[in-house]
Design a protein around this motif. Structure first.
Motif, PDB file in Angstrom:
ATOM      1  N   VAL A 153      -0.616   6.964  10.716  1.00 52.24           N
ATOM      2  CA  VAL A 153       0.531   7.860  10.837  1.00 52.24           C
ATOM      3  C   VAL A 153       1.810   7.177  10.363  1.00 52.24           C
ATOM      4  CG1 VAL A 153       1.953   9.173  12.446  1.00 52.24           C
ATOM      5  CG2 VAL A 153      -0.529   9.137  12.737  1.00 52.24           C
ATOM      6  N   SER A 154       2.014   5.921  10.775  1.00 54.10           N
ATOM      7  CA  SER A 154       3.232   5.222  10.370  1.00 54.10           C
ATOM      8  C   SER A 154       3.289   5.049   8.857  1.00 54.10           C
ATOM      9  CB  SER A 154       3.312   3.856  11.055  1.00 54.10           C
ATOM     10  OG  SER A 154       2.227   3.022  10.667  1.00 54.10           O
ATOM     11  N   ALA A 155       2.127   4.813   8.228  1.00 52.24           N
ATOM     12  CA  ALA A 155       2.090   4.675   6.770  1.00 52.24           C
ATOM     13  C   ALA A 155       2.472   5.988   6.103  1.00 52.24           C
ATOM     14  CB  ALA A 155       0.706   4.231   6.320  1.00 52.24           C
ATOM     15  N   ARG A 156       1.958   7.105   6.630  1.00 51.32           N
ATOM     16  CA  ARG A 156       2.275   8.409   6.048  1.00 51.32           C
ATOM     17  C   ARG A 156       3.756   8.742   6.220  1.00 51.32           C
ATOM     18  NH1 ARG A 156      -1.865   9.967   2.625  1.00 51.32           N
ATOM     19  NH2 ARG A 156      -3.714   8.914   3.435  1.00 51.32           N
ATOM     20  N   ALA A 179       0.829  -1.210   0.000  1.00 47.82           N
ATOM     21  CA  ALA A 179       0.000   0.000   0.000  1.00 47.82           C
ATOM     22  C   ALA A 179       0.857   1.250   0.000  1.00 47.82           C
ATOM     23  CB  ALA A 179      -0.934  -0.009   1.207  1.00 47.82           C
ATOM     24  N   ARG A 180       1.960   1.221   0.731  1.00 51.34           N
ATOM     25  CA  ARG A 180       2.834   2.389   0.809  1.00 51.34           C
ATOM     26  C   ARG A 180       3.586   2.614  -0.499  1.00 51.34           C
ATOM     27  NH1 ARG A 180       5.033   1.196   7.034  1.00 51.34           N
ATOM     28  NH2 ARG A 180       2.935   1.152   7.939  1.00 51.34           N
ATOM     29  N   ILE A 181       3.993   1.541  -1.135  1.00 51.60           N
ATOM     30  CA  ILE A 181       4.710   1.683  -2.410  1.00 51.60           C
ATOM     31  C   ILE A 181       3.768   2.181  -3.500  1.00 51.60           C
ATOM     32  CG2 ILE A 181       5.897   0.398  -4.223  1.00 51.60           C
ATOM     33  CD1 ILE A 181       7.103  -1.345  -2.005  1.00 51.60           C
ATOM     34  N   MET A 215      16.736  24.770   5.658  1.00 55.32           N
ATOM     35  CA  MET A 215      16.732  23.988   4.415  1.00 55.32           C
ATOM     36  C   MET A 215      16.189  22.580   4.666  1.00 55.32           C
ATOM     37  SD  MET A 215      20.372  25.110   2.704  1.00 55.32           S
ATOM     38  CE  MET A 215      20.098  24.126   1.235  1.00 55.32           C
ATOM     39  N   LEU A 216      16.636  21.967   5.744  1.00 55.96           N
ATOM     40  CA  LEU A 216      16.170  20.625   6.056  1.00 55.96           C
ATOM     41  C   LEU A 216      14.675  20.635   6.392  1.00 55.96           C
ATOM     42  CD1 LEU A 216      17.073  17.702   6.380  1.00 55.96           C
ATOM     43  CD2 LEU A 216      17.579  18.190   8.784  1.00 55.96           C
ATOM     44  N   GLY A 217      14.259  21.684   7.098  1.00 53.93           N
ATOM     45  CA  GLY A 217      12.834  21.813   7.422  1.00 53.93           C
ATOM     46  C   GLY A 217      11.979  21.938   6.175  1.00 53.93           C
ATOM     47  N   ALA A 218      12.467  22.702   5.184  1.00 54.40           N
ATOM     48  CA  ALA A 218      11.722  22.847   3.929  1.00 54.40           C
ATOM     49  C   ALA A 218      11.577  21.499   3.227  1.00 54.40           C
ATOM     50  CB  ALA A 218      12.432  23.848   3.023  1.00 54.40           C
ATOM     51  N   THR A 219      12.652  20.717   3.218  1.00 54.03           N
ATOM     52  CA  THR A 219      12.614  19.406   2.568  1.00 54.03           C
ATOM     53  C   THR A 219      11.640  18.473   3.269  1.00 54.03           C
ATOM     54  OG1 THR A 219      14.904  19.642   1.832  1.00 54.03           O
ATOM     55  CG2 THR A 219      14.009  17.417   1.916  1.00 54.03           C
ATOM     56  N   LEU A 220      11.709  18.425   4.593  1.00 52.30           N
ATOM     57  CA  LEU A 220      10.812  17.548   5.347  1.00 52.30           C
ATOM     58  C   LEU A 220       9.358  17.991   5.190  1.00 52.30           C
ATOM     59  CD1 LEU A 220      12.909  17.078   8.614  1.00 52.30           C
ATOM     60  CD2 LEU A 220      12.679  15.488   6.695  1.00 52.30           C
ATOM     61  N   ARG A 221       9.152  19.294   5.145  1.00 48.86           N
ATOM     62  CA  ARG A 221       7.786  19.810   4.991  1.00 48.86           C
ATOM     63  C   ARG A 221       7.207  19.411   3.628  1.00 48.86           C
ATOM     64  NH1 ARG A 221       5.427  24.642   3.030  1.00 48.86           N
ATOM     65  NH2 ARG A 221       3.484  25.185   4.120  1.00 48.86           N
ATOM     66  N   ILE A 222       8.004  19.544   2.574  1.00 46.24           N
ATOM     67  CA  ILE A 222       7.533  19.168   1.239  1.00 46.24           C
ATOM     68  C   ILE A 222       7.187  17.685   1.188  1.00 46.24           C
ATOM     69  CG2 ILE A 222       8.282  18.820  -1.153  1.00 46.24           C
ATOM     70  CD1 ILE A 222       7.536  21.657  -0.670  1.00 46.24           C
ATOM     71  N   SER A 223       8.088  16.843   1.697  1.00 47.87           N
ATOM     72  CA  SER A 223       7.847  15.401   1.645  1.00 47.87           C
ATOM     73  C   SER A 223       6.625  15.012   2.480  1.00 47.87           C
ATOM     74  CB  SER A 223       9.084  14.631   2.123  1.00 47.87           C
ATOM     75  OG  SER A 223       9.384  14.944   3.471  1.00 47.87           O
ATOM     76  N   TRP A 224       6.447  15.646   3.637  1.00 47.96           N
ATOM     77  CA  TRP A 224       5.303  15.325   4.488  1.00 47.96           C
ATOM     78  C   TRP A 224       3.991  15.781   3.852  1.00 47.96           C
ATOM     79  CZ3 TRP A 224       3.647  12.097   7.768  1.00 47.96           C
ATOM     80  CH2 TRP A 224       2.533  12.362   8.557  1.00 47.96           C
ATOM     81  N   ARG A 225       3.988  16.972   3.257  1.00 49.89           N
ATOM     82  CA  ARG A 225       2.768  17.466   2.613  1.00 49.89           C
ATOM     83  C   ARG A 225       2.353  16.551   1.466  1.00 49.89           C
ATOM     84  NH1 ARG A 225       2.691  23.646   1.014  1.00 49.89           N
ATOM     85  NH2 ARG A 225       0.632  22.950   0.375  1.00 49.89           N
TER      86      ARG A 225
END
Length: 827
Positions: free
Chosen positions: A636-639, A430-432, A612-622
């Protein structure tokens, strides 16, 4: 329900969804439904049960849609007769349920009671958790918040009954309101021009993604058009719904006798049955249309049956080959052959293929995917070459939909459709499936593509020969992209139909998925020198169309129209931000590591690293939050896992593309992408301030009258034609002022109108503030003499000035409302 409570039923299996169709015992079921009620008191005694036999036998329907909760005995009768039932949950969706949290809680309580009552009932088809939430009210509450609350109801329904189907009955004025977790997509449509209906159904199919599309209402007023025209329009509606590949349709309504909000409707005659309960001609016409329908393709009449050569190329693909070949020999098309190219002469592949008499195997030394596809074409005898992969499963009518496209349009060089992943069996699958970078089509319009993946790609023989086939330098991936671009450059178009889909397994493990993305990066490096204009520097390909990805609707611009009343409020999807791609690129990670190293010289660089790291993590999480994950595997773990796959995919794919293709890239294009993306952020709306007030009317006065009064009272005010707000009060040098409204309709013609005065910083303000926000930390760090409170004070003063302006303007709005006889409500 317990087993002893189950009624006698002629319905053999419960309704399920799989791909673009409803299924029962894995056989496709076309839903032929009619709306039933709500009826005026006394119109049909005993819930109208004496009409159910007529609906099943005289009309030929296999389902009904209700707008009230039925009794258990009513459902028993439906099961006995053979009618499935879609139940619409009646709750107070006509008010601001985002503000009034108790409304959703009451809806959940009703949903729980209803689901417990009918769990496992053989007549149950599914639930609609809502129906046509009014468009200006959705805009008022916020489309994201409304969608989230609808999804909350659907999630709750799934928790109460995991086997039941749940959806939301949408309509064109809120087409953007598509819950990501619904089991099928439903739309109420009342389009009275056949061509317009056909075009919009194609659009809805693409908005539906990998899920079935059900027309949850379509009706024709016999009083306006006449009874014969009503029958004719219903006939072509059913035909067009099938030709679009819809999973079913619901005709509104069974009877002219119906009521809304306790008031009998006398102005329209939509029913199959007249008010005297006699049938209209439309009953016989619709029955004749519905009677032969099992699958949507049953209405497709091909003027010819061009020979199709289905070509499967495999390299050690025995693990999924049997499923693939089983589906190909079962295709329901009169004129085709199947050729399997065994790239590498794998013995296990030969052993499996030899069990199929109708499949011709061509064993070759390992030469790569493009070469194998060219060899398959050379050996083929068909007029059309149809390519699919060894991990794909074809639907029985797949070739019918392919042939239909070619026969209807001679300008097509290629044709295809979606490739849909089978339902995942594990959380990792499902995650892939939700991860980025899978094979996907790119659409220029609802039936024209810019790219068709090689797993579902058909091409005319003469076009294939004209462009020279596939380029053999592509050994594993990228060949289909290059091929489609060359076909378009030769002057041909790529056709697309949502019903021409195949099932396509995604990779089964994270390692296999990441190796696939590395392969895609290598392919993009090969594409760079051949199609340099189609790449943005060292970023990914630049598409003119929209990349089809399995994500929930989120971004995009919605045109709401005058006062928010536009009947077709189309959502114009946003492409993935160029700035977002930059933040996931390998070069961005290089810059992060450089800033970490510079942190040894100055701790300030560590702040840059964190940003910079925060921007990257934010993009990937969104992006992970917007990804569609099978509900039973979501969490949550799946996301978090999907966010990690976004990070790894961006790093690996861009890294391989950089290493192998850096000398062919136009670096200036990359700088252009960053500049353009940054400017878009600056020019976007930023924050907004709001001041709300509500007004009550006992005489039916609502937002239209209030807005007219405000336009007369504010010098320079004008209508906001974009529909983002209703009225623009003032466009200032530093701030812009506007107003948005919504009216709730209550019993006895009473109205509650909500108003929100908005303040947004102008473009000049944004251009001034953004540099200050970027420079201020550096200035404070290198010049301690500047007081720390200067920045916050400037911001607070700006906000207070905006608030003061809104407070000063509020009395004028109240005076306009009072002149109209509206009372102010404290809010």
């Amino acid at each position: 329900m317990t087993d002893r409570d189950l009624p006698v039923s002629t319905i053999e299996a419960p309704l399920r969804v799989r791909g673009k169709y409803f299924r029962a015992d894995d056989k496709a079921v076309f839903v032929k439904a009619v709306t039933f009620g709500p009826f005026p008191a006394g119109a049909f005694p005993d819930e109208g049960r004496n009409q159910l036999e007529r609906i099943r036998n005289e009309l030929g329907a296999n389902a009904i849609r209700l707008y009230e909760i039925p009794s258990l005995s009513f459902m028993h009768d439906c099961a006995r007769i053979g009618l499935r039932v879609f139940i619409t949950l009646p709750w107070s969706q006509h008010i601001d349920f985002v503000r009034e949290e108790s409304v959703i809680e009451e809806a959940e309580a009703l949903l729980l009671a209803t689901v417990e009552k009918f769990r496992g009932h053989p007549a149950l088809a599914g639930y609609f958790v809502g129906n046509e939430i009014e468009t200006t009210l959705v805009r008022w509450m916020g489309r994201r918040k409304v969608r989230e609350l609808i999804e909350r109801l659907i999630d709750f329904g799934h928790e109460c009954d995991p086997d039941a189907l749940f959806s939301y009955a949408n309509y064109p004025s809120t087409e953007y309101l598509i819950p990501g977790n619904q089991d099928f997509v439903a739309f109420n449509l009342y389009l009275e021009q056949r061509e317009n209906l056909a075009l919009y159904l194609n659009r809805l199919q693409n908005l539906s993604g990998n899920k079935p599309l059900l027309i949850s209402e379509f009706g024709v007023d016999a009083r306006t058009h006449g009874e014969l025209t009503q029958a004719e329009m219903l006939e072509w509606h059913i035909e067009e719904a099938c030709l679009a590949g819809a999973a079913g349709t619901t005709i509104f309504a069974w009877s002219d006798l119906w009521q809304r909000g306790g008031n009998t409707i006398e102005d329209y005659d939509f029913g199959f049955m007249r008010r005297d309960k006699t049938p209209r001609p439309s009953v016989d016409v619709v029955r004749e249309c519905w009677e032969p329908l099992v699958r949507t393709s049953d209405v497709v009449e091909l003027s010819a049956a061009p020979k199709m050569s289905v070509i499967v190329c495999t390299y050690r693909g025995s693990a999924t080959l049997v499923e693939c070949l089983d589906s190909l020999v079962a295709l329901e098309y009169p004129n085709y052959e199947v050729i399997l190219v065994n790239d590498g002469s794998d013995e296990r592949v030969s052993e499996l293929t030899s069990t199929y008499d109708s499949i011709r195997e061509i064993a070759i030394d390992h030469q790569g995917l493009s070469a194998a596809r060219n060899i398959g074409a050379k050996e083929a005898s068909g007029d059309v070459f149809v390519y699919t992969d060894d991990d794909c499963i074809a639907e029985p009518d797949w070739l019918t939909w392919i042939a239909k496209q070619f026969l209807e349009d001679e300008t097509l060089g290629c044709a295809g459709g979606p490739n849909i992943p089978p339902e995942p069996e594990t959380d990792m699958q499902a995650r892939i499936i939700a991860a980025p970078g899978g094979p996907s089509h790119v659409l220029l319009s609802d039936n024209r593509a810019e790219h068709l993946p090689g797993c579902n790609l058909a091409v005319r023989r003469e076009v294939f020969e004209e462009v020279g086939g596939f380029n053999p330098i592509f050994r594993a991936a990228g060949d289909d992209v290059d091929f489609c671009w060359r076909v378009m450059e030769a002057g041909y178009e790529l056709g697309f139909h949502a019903a021409a889909f195949v099932w396509h397994h995604r990779r089964f493990t994270p390692g296999a998925y990441l190796r696939q993305q590395v392969g895609y990066g290598k392919a993009e490096a090969l594409l760079l020198p051949l199609h340099s204009k189609r790449f943005r520097g060292l970023g990914g390909a630049v598409w003119n169309g929209y990349v089809y990805t399995p994500k929930a609707p989120g971004g995009g611009f919605v045109y709401h129209g005058h006062y928010g009343y536009e009947p077709f409020q189309l959502i114009y999807p946003d492409q993935d931000s160029g700035l977002g791609e930059v933040c996931l690129h390998v070069l961005w990670w290089v810059m992060i590591f450089v800033s970490i190293a510079l942190g040894v010289l100055s701790p300030w660089w560590l702040v840059v690293t964190v940003l910079m790291l925060g921007a990257t993590l934010r993009i990937s999480w969104r992006r992970a939050k917007r990804a569609r994950i099978e509900p039973k595997f979501d969490g949550v773990s799946a996301r978090v896992s999907v966010a990690a796959l976004f990070l790894a995919q961006g790093f690996l794919r861009s890294g391989v593309r950089l290493v192998r293709g850096w000398k062919y890239a136009k670096w200036s294009r990359g700088l252009e992408v960053m500049t353009t993306a940054t400017w878009r952020k600056v020019a976007s709306g930023w924050w907004k301030l709001g001041d709300e007030k509500s007004f009550w009317s006992e005489n039916g006065t609502g937002r239209d009258e209030l807005l007219s009064g405000i336009l007369d009272s504010y010098p320079g005010a004008k209508v906001d034609e974009t529909g983002r707000t209703d009225v623009i009060l003032r466009e200032g040098l530093l701030w812009n002022w506007s107003m948005v409204t919504a009216t709730e309709y209550h019993a006895d013609n009473k109205r509650l109108t909500r108003t929100r005065l908005l303040a947004r910083p102008s473009l000049l303000t944004r251009m001034i503030v953004l540099p200050l926000l970027l420079v201020a930390p550096f200035a404070l760090f290198f010049n301690p003499a500047i007081p720390d409170f200067v920045g916050p004070v400037v911001v607070v003063v700006g906000f207070m000035a905006a608030r003061i302006f809104m407070k000063l303007r509020r009395p004028e709005v109240i005076r306009v409302a009072e002149r109209l006889g509206m009372d102010t409500i404290n809010s």
